[in-house]
Motif scaffolding. Structure first.
Motif, mmCIF file in Angstrom:
data_model
loop_
_atom_site.group_PDB
_atom_site.id
_atom_site.type_symbol
_atom_site.label_atom_id
_atom_site.label_comp_id
_atom_site.label_asym_id
_atom_site.label_seq_id
_atom_site.Cartn_x
_atom_site.Cartn_y
_atom_site.Cartn_z
ATOM 1 N N TYR A 1 0.834 -1.206 0.000
ATOM 2 C CA TYR A 1 0.000 0.000 0.000
ATOM 3 C C TYR A 1 0.869 1.257 0.000
ATOM 4 O O TYR A 1 0.589 2.235 -0.705
ATOM 5 C CB TYR A 1 -0.914 -0.025 1.221
ATOM 6 N N SER A 2 1.945 1.234 0.769
ATOM 7 C CA SER A 2 2.833 2.396 0.843
ATOM 8 C C SER A 2 3.474 2.691 -0.513
ATOM 9 O O SER A 2 3.773 3.858 -0.818
ATOM 10 C CB SER A 2 3.922 2.165 1.894
ATOM 11 N N ASP B 1 1.980 2.182 -3.486
ATOM 12 C CA ASP B 1 0.962 2.826 -4.321
ATOM 13 C C ASP B 1 0.805 4.298 -3.957
ATOM 14 O O ASP B 1 0.470 5.124 -4.802
ATOM 15 C CB ASP B 1 -0.382 2.105 -4.178
ATOM 16 N N LEU B 2 1.041 4.638 -2.699
ATOM 17 C CA LEU B 2 0.941 6.035 -2.270
ATOM 18 C C LEU B 2 1.952 6.926 -2.989
ATOM 19 O O LEU B 2 1.750 8.137 -3.102
ATOM 20 C CB LEU B 2 1.155 6.139 -0.755
ATOM 21 N N LYS B 3 3.028 6.310 -3.497
ATOM 22 C CA LYS B 3 4.062 7.090 -4.183
ATOM 23 C C LYS B 3 3.654 7.456 -5.614
ATOM 24 O O LYS B 3 4.251 8.347 -6.210
ATOM 25 C CB LYS B 3 5.371 6.301 -4.213
ATOM 26 N N ALA C 1 -2.658 9.735 -5.495
ATOM 27 C CA ALA C 1 -3.087 10.567 -4.372
ATOM 28 C C ALA C 1 -3.494 9.678 -3.205
ATOM 29 O O ALA C 1 -4.143 8.645 -3.397
ATOM 30 C CB ALA C 1 -4.251 11.449 -4.799
ATOM 31 N N ALA C 2 -3.116 10.096 -2.001
ATOM 32 C CA ALA C 2 -3.376 9.284 -0.806
ATOM 33 C C ALA C 2 -4.862 8.990 -0.642
ATOM 34 O O ALA C 2 -5.250 7.870 -0.295
ATOM 35 C CB ALA C 2 -2.832 9.996 0.430
ATOM 36 N N GLU C 3 -5.702 9.992 -0.912
ATOM 37 C CA GLU C 3 -7.146 9.804 -0.759
ATOM 38 C C GLU C 3 -7.681 8.768 -1.743
ATOM 39 O O GLU C 3 -8.491 7.913 -1.374
ATOM 40 C CB GLU C 3 -7.856 11.147 -0.982
ATOM 41 N N ASP C 4 -7.205 8.827 -2.999
ATOM 42 C CA ASP C 4 -7.664 7.871 -4.015
ATOM 43 C C ASP C 4 -7.184 6.461 -3.707
ATOM 44 O O ASP C 4 -7.953 5.488 -3.808
ATOM 45 C CB ASP C 4 -7.162 8.295 -5.398
ATOM 46 N N VAL C 5 -5.907 6.330 -3.341
ATOM 47 C CA VAL C 5 -5.350 5.003 -3.039
ATOM 48 C C VAL C 5 -6.061 4.395 -1.837
ATOM 49 O O VAL C 5 -6.386 3.200 -1.834
ATOM 50 C CB VAL C 5 -3.835 5.098 -2.789
ATOM 51 N N SER C 6 -6.333 5.208 -0.835
ATOM 52 C CA SER C 6 -7.026 4.711 0.361
ATOM 53 C C SER C 6 -8.448 4.268 0.022
ATOM 54 O O SER C 6 -8.919 3.237 0.511
ATOM 55 C CB SER C 6 -7.059 5.796 1.440
#
Length: 308
Positions: free
Chosen positions: A149-150, A152-154, A157-162
């Motif tokens: 998951y970390s 994909d955050l790279k 956007a954090a909101e979209d990935v979450s």
């Protein structure tokens, strides 16, 4: 001679499960490819089930002819209907929604944790105690998910990935619920017939959902999209269901689960080739953590239970 036949049968089963796992896992890549066209998750799912539906009906009828009429009670038929809605319609819908936001590689890693969710649900609702090895396996599995998951955050956007990860986790959760409810139904219907009926029920649910809330203008697409979704509905949906079902008959469910673990790794490589998704060192580590944790839970022998 009998020993040779047994080896040949098991080898055939292993190959069927292997191919089935790769084809089914490749679905995430194909779904991501459909999103390169002007359509949403519901329309992509609609096309998938539209092309799969005739083959599912054919399989169900063929198995009915071969095995004879099923002797399910009305309550059991309701359970089949409910499991088709939960295990395939909702699981697929959440999966397609999540793939709009995260990579195909992370999607497969999160989905693969469903055996751990069965353990957690059994603890919460069936009062089954969690063994010591299972606690370690759970920690290892979700550490692996966190690592992937970390990564994909790279790239998003954090909101979209979450949000995407949340949808995929819901997909894994609904599939875990489906697995918990199928134990008494599969022996009465047969694995292949049960799977075909459940998938056909989910197809009808998707059709109704699209009729009520779908964007009809999205049905007008280039021929390439129709061919892509036909591939998804047959090669990534119907064929894997047949292959895995036949493979399990030959090698057994535990061995099939081990062979099927090739899915997350194959998705990483297919996503790299077809979507250009990067495979990082931490993606690989996260995937191995998840695979090891799920293996430990799925194939472990009974040990001393905590708090006994």
């Amino acid at each position: 001679m009998d020993w040779n036949l047994k080896i040949k049968k098991e080898a055939q089963g292993a190959i069927l499960v292997l191919i089935g796992a790769i084809l089914f896992s490749a679905k995430a890549v194909v779904v991501k490819l459909t999103y390169q066209y002007p359509l949403g998750a519901l329309t992509s799912l609609f096309f998938r089930m539209l092309f799969a539906f005739p083959f599912l009906i054919w399989i169900a009828l063929s198995e009915e002819k071969k095995l004879g009429p099923s002797k399910l009670t009305k309550k059991e038929w309701f359970s089949v209907f409910f499991m088709g809605i939960v295990g395939y319609y909702l699981a697929s819908l959440f999966d397609f929604l999540g793939l709009q936001y995260i990579t195909a590689g992370l999607e497969r890693i999160i989905l693969f944790v469903y055996p751990t969710l069965v353990v957690i649900l059994s603890f919460l609702f069936l009062k089954k105690k969690i063994r010591s090895r299972e606690i370690f396996a759970l920690l290892l599995t979700y550490a692996g998910v966190a690592i992937a998951y970390s990564q994909d955050l790279k790239v998003g956007a954090a909101e979209d990935v979450s949000l995407g990860a949340f949808f995929i986790l819901l997909s894994a959760l609904t599939y875990a619920i489906y697995l918990m409810g199928t134990g008494s139904l599969i022996p009465k219907l047969g694995a292949k017939r049960y799977t075909a009926i459940a998938l056909a029920i989910s197809s009808l649910a998707v059709f109704i959902h699209f009729a009520l809330f779908g964007k009809w203008e999205e049905l007008n697409q280039p021929l390439s999209l129709y061919l892509l979704t036909f591939f998804m509905g047959t090669v990534n949906t119907v064929l894997p269901a047949i292959f895995v079902s036949e493979g399990i008959k030959r090698v057994g469910s535990k061995e099939a689960a081990i062979i099927g673990s090739v899915g997350p790794m194959s998705t990483l490589f297919l996503a790299y080739w077809f979507l250009g998704e990067k495979i990082t060192f931490f993606h690989t580590i996260g995937t191995f953590f998840v695979l090891f944790g799920v293996f430990w839970i799925s194939s472990g022998k009974k040990e001393k239970v905590l708090n006994d």
